[in-house]
Design a protein around this motif. Structure first.
Motif, PDB file in Angstrom:
ATOM      1  N   ARG A  38      53.332  30.894  48.489  1.00  0.00           N
ATOM      2  CA  ARG A  38      52.314  32.048  49.040  1.00  0.00           C
ATOM      3  C   ARG A  38      51.136  30.917  49.646  1.00  0.00           C
ATOM      4  NH1 ARG A  38      50.038  36.973  45.605  1.00  0.00           N
ATOM      5  NH2 ARG A  38      51.948  37.777  47.028  1.00  0.00           N
ATOM      6  N   VAL A  39      50.726  30.161  48.883  1.00  0.00           N
ATOM      7  CA  VAL A  39      49.649  29.131  49.556  1.00  0.00           C
ATOM      8  C   VAL A  39      50.213  27.572  49.522  1.00  0.00           C
ATOM      9  CG1 VAL A  39      47.379  28.074  49.003  1.00  0.00           C
ATOM     10  CG2 VAL A  39      47.838  30.492  48.383  1.00  0.00           C
ATOM     11  N   TRP A  60      42.917  24.187  47.876  1.00  0.00           N
ATOM     12  CA  TRP A  60      44.049  24.804  47.640  1.00  0.00           C
ATOM     13  C   TRP A  60      44.202  25.518  46.083  1.00  0.00           C
ATOM     14  CZ3 TRP A  60      48.369  22.469  44.397  1.00  0.00           C
ATOM     15  CH2 TRP A  60      49.534  23.225  44.258  1.00  0.00           C
ATOM     16  N   VAL A  61      43.912  24.467  45.087  1.00  0.00           N
ATOM     17  CA  VAL A  61      43.897  25.159  43.823  1.00  0.00           C
ATOM     18  C   VAL A  61      43.007  26.504  43.646  1.00  0.00           C
ATOM     19  CG1 VAL A  61      43.052  24.700  41.259  1.00  0.00           C
ATOM     20  CG2 VAL A  61      44.199  22.962  42.561  1.00  0.00           C
ATOM     21  N   ALA A  62      41.829  26.457  44.458  1.00  0.00           N
ATOM     22  CA  ALA A  62      40.903  27.670  44.521  1.00  0.00           C
ATOM     23  C   ALA A  62      41.797  28.734  45.009  1.00  0.00           C
ATOM     24  CB  ALA A  62      39.554  27.402  45.148  1.00  0.00           C
ATOM     25  N   GLU A  63      42.369  28.553  46.192  1.00  0.00           N
ATOM     26  CA  GLU A  63      43.166  29.593  46.907  1.00  0.00           C
ATOM     27  C   GLU A  63      44.473  30.163  45.966  1.00  0.00           C
ATOM     28  OE1 GLU A  63      44.583  28.380  50.578  1.00  0.00           O
ATOM     29  OE2 GLU A  63      42.273  27.793  51.361  1.00  0.00           O
ATOM     30  N   LEU A  64      44.755  29.410  45.159  1.00  0.00           N
ATOM     31  CA  LEU A  64      45.839  29.635  44.119  1.00  0.00           C
ATOM     32  C   LEU A  64      45.342  30.537  43.196  1.00  0.00           C
ATOM     33  CD1 LEU A  64      47.977  26.497  43.331  1.00  0.00           C
ATOM     34  CD2 LEU A  64      48.676  28.417  44.775  1.00  0.00           C
ATOM     35  N   VAL A  70      44.692  38.521  42.622  1.00  0.00           N
ATOM     36  CA  VAL A  70      44.726  39.728  43.225  1.00  0.00           C
ATOM     37  C   VAL A  70      45.956  40.596  42.706  1.00  0.00           C
ATOM     38  CG1 VAL A  70      45.543  40.651  45.458  1.00  0.00           C
ATOM     39  CG2 VAL A  70      43.954  38.847  45.445  1.00  0.00           C
ATOM     40  N   ARG A  71      46.840  39.803  42.195  1.00  0.00           N
ATOM     41  CA  ARG A  71      48.058  40.428  41.632  1.00  0.00           C
ATOM     42  C   ARG A  71      47.722  41.643  40.633  1.00  0.00           C
ATOM     43  NH1 ARG A  71      52.717  35.865  41.127  1.00  0.00           N
ATOM     44  NH2 ARG A  71      52.526  35.390  43.262  1.00  0.00           N
TER      45      ARG A  71
END
Length: 71
Positions: A38-39, A60-64, A70-71
């Protein structure tokens, strides 16, 4: 950018930063794996070398984290 931090990290350095093995990190860069992510993991290829920016890995870790909330 910090003066004592290199601009680019090697595969080994990035794996250590992320607490992954080099093989796990390498697998995340492969095209089939990236298509499922997804990212996608940010990296640059310089010739045959894979390099990573520390700042990009932190983002990247923050976006993960954000995408899993959100899920």
């Amino acid at each position: 950018m910090s003066q004592n931090q290199p601009l680019l990290l090697s595969l080994a350095d990035a794996a250590q930063l992320l607490s992954l093995t080099k093989q796990q990190l390498y697998e995340l860069t492969r095209s089939r794996s990236r298509a499922r992510q997804r990212v996608p993991l940010p990296y640059v290829r310089l010739g045959k070398r894979l390099c990573f920016r520390g700042e990009s890995l932190e983002r990247w870790v923050a976006e993960l984290e954000a995408s899993s909330e959100v899920r």
